[in-house]
Write a protein that holds these residues in place. Structure first.
Motif, PDB file in Angstrom:
ATOM      1  N   ARG A   1       2.073   4.001  -3.229  1.00  0.00           N
ATOM      2  CA  ARG A   1       2.869   3.248  -2.259  1.00  0.00           C
ATOM      3  C   ARG A   1       3.406   4.184  -1.183  1.00  0.00           C
ATOM      4  NH1 ARG A   1       7.203   0.035  -5.622  1.00  0.00           N
ATOM      5  NH2 ARG A   1       8.459   1.498  -4.444  1.00  0.00           N
ATOM      6  N   SER A   2       3.428   3.710   0.052  1.00  0.00           N
ATOM      7  CA  SER A   2       3.813   4.568   1.182  1.00  0.00           C
ATOM      8  C   SER A   2       5.214   5.153   1.014  1.00  0.00           C
ATOM      9  CB  SER A   2       3.690   3.807   2.500  1.00  0.00           C
ATOM     10  OG  SER A   2       4.540   2.676   2.499  1.00  0.00           O
TER      11      SER A   2
ATOM     12  N   TYR B   1      -4.284   5.374  -4.950  1.00  0.00           N
ATOM     13  CA  TYR B   1      -3.326   4.822  -3.992  1.00  0.00           C
ATOM     14  C   TYR B   1      -1.917   5.016  -4.519  1.00  0.00           C
ATOM     15  CZ  TYR B   1      -0.733   1.706  -1.006  1.00  0.00           C
ATOM     16  OH  TYR B   1       0.188   1.204  -0.126  1.00  0.00           O
TER      17      TYR B   1
ATOM     18  N   LEU C   1      -0.778  -3.395  -5.552  1.00  0.00           N
ATOM     19  CA  LEU C   1      -1.171  -2.044  -5.140  1.00  0.00           C
ATOM     20  C   LEU C   1      -2.604  -2.025  -4.614  1.00  0.00           C
ATOM     21  CD1 LEU C   1       0.455  -0.096  -8.080  1.00  0.00           C
ATOM     22  CD2 LEU C   1       1.178  -0.006  -5.682  1.00  0.00           C
TER      23      LEU C   1
ATOM     24  N   VAL D   1      -5.616  -2.615   2.535  1.00  0.00           N
ATOM     25  CA  VAL D   1      -5.014  -2.646   3.872  1.00  0.00           C
ATOM     26  C   VAL D   1      -4.972  -1.237   4.454  1.00  0.00           C
ATOM     27  CG1 VAL D   1      -2.839  -3.032   5.129  1.00  0.00           C
ATOM     28  CG2 VAL D   1      -3.686  -4.754   3.517  1.00  0.00           C
ATOM     29  N   PHE D   2      -4.602  -0.254   3.635  1.00  0.00           N
ATOM     30  CA  PHE D   2      -4.548   1.136   4.094  1.00  0.00           C
ATOM     31  C   PHE D   2      -5.897   1.563   4.671  1.00  0.00           C
ATOM     32  CE2 PHE D   2      -5.260   5.658   3.375  1.00  0.00           C
ATOM     33  CZ  PHE D   2      -4.162   6.207   4.031  1.00  0.00           C
TER      34      PHE D   2
ATOM     35  N   ASN E   1      -4.291  -4.480  -3.176  1.00  0.00           N
ATOM     36  CA  ASN E   1      -4.323  -5.078  -1.841  1.00  0.00           C
ATOM     37  C   ASN E   1      -3.727  -4.140  -0.793  1.00  0.00           C
ATOM     38  OD1 ASN E   1      -5.695  -7.454  -2.485  1.00  0.00           O
ATOM     39  ND2 ASN E   1      -3.809  -8.486  -3.087  1.00  0.00           N
ATOM     40  N   ALA E   2      -2.677  -3.423  -1.139  1.00  0.00           N
ATOM     41  CA  ALA E   2      -2.099  -2.445  -0.201  1.00  0.00           C
ATOM     42  C   ALA E   2      -3.089  -1.313   0.076  1.00  0.00           C
ATOM     43  CB  ALA E   2      -0.789  -1.893  -0.770  1.00  0.00           C
ATOM     44  N   TYR E   3      -3.822  -0.911  -0.940  1.00  0.00           N
ATOM     45  CA  TYR E   3      -4.861   0.116  -0.784  1.00  0.00           C
ATOM     46  C   TYR E   3      -5.945  -0.364   0.180  1.00  0.00           C
ATOM     47  CZ  TYR E   3      -8.746   3.129  -2.430  1.00  0.00           C
ATOM     48  OH  TYR E   3      -9.811   3.992  -2.532  1.00  0.00           O
TER      49      TYR E   3
END
Length: 147
Positions: free
Chosen positions: A88-89, A86, A18, A24-25, A20-22
């Motif tokens: 998830r999309s 954050y 999560l 990237v966002f 790392n996804a944040y």
């Protein structure tokens, strides 16, 4: 509805996914050591930064939130700064973001903070729609000097 619990050392893999996804966002990167230090701070027995992870009914990690408190000059008690949020999309719009904010608000209230506040990108229209429903915009403009 998602369950929300403090981040523990057992959450590392899910938290890192999560986190790392944040990053990237927000179109940014951090070195692995900084992410490691952040996780260590979150899971310290006396955490300088607090964190919670949201999980769906099947136990999958769907969101994270991090916050900290600091002394204030305009209040007798601390302020609570919600630093990272954050979801998830594929989970946005399901109430998880609101629940994570409410988790921090409740924690801050129980711990005597005078307020909870946060920043977001002007372009983050999806999150801003939620923030406009659950909080009041301060009218302040954020400036910073990198060191």
């Amino acid at each position: 509805m998602a369950s929300i619990a403090p981040v523990t050392r057992d959450d590392y893999d899910d938290w890192l996914m999560l986190w790392n996804a944040y990053l990237v966002f927000y179109e940014t990167t951090l070195d692995a050591e900084t992410s490691s230090v952040t996780f260590q701070r979150l899971t310290d027995p006396e955490p300088p930064i607090h964190g919670a992870i949201a999980r769906d009914d099947e136990g999958a990690a769907v969101g994270i939130v991090h916050w900290l408190t600091h002394p204030a000059t305009w209040a007798k008690t601390d302020y609570c700064y919600l630093e990272d949020l954050y979801v998830r999309s594929d989970q946005r719009g399901t109430g998880i973001g609101k629940a994570l904010i409410e988790h921090v608000r409740g924690w801050a209230e129980r711990n005597g903070s005078a307020k909870v506040y946060w920043l977001t990108a002007e372009s983050n229209t999806t999150a801003r729609a939620l923030y406009d429903r659950v909080s009041t915009r301060s009218g302040m403009i954020h400036y910073q000097i990198g060191l």
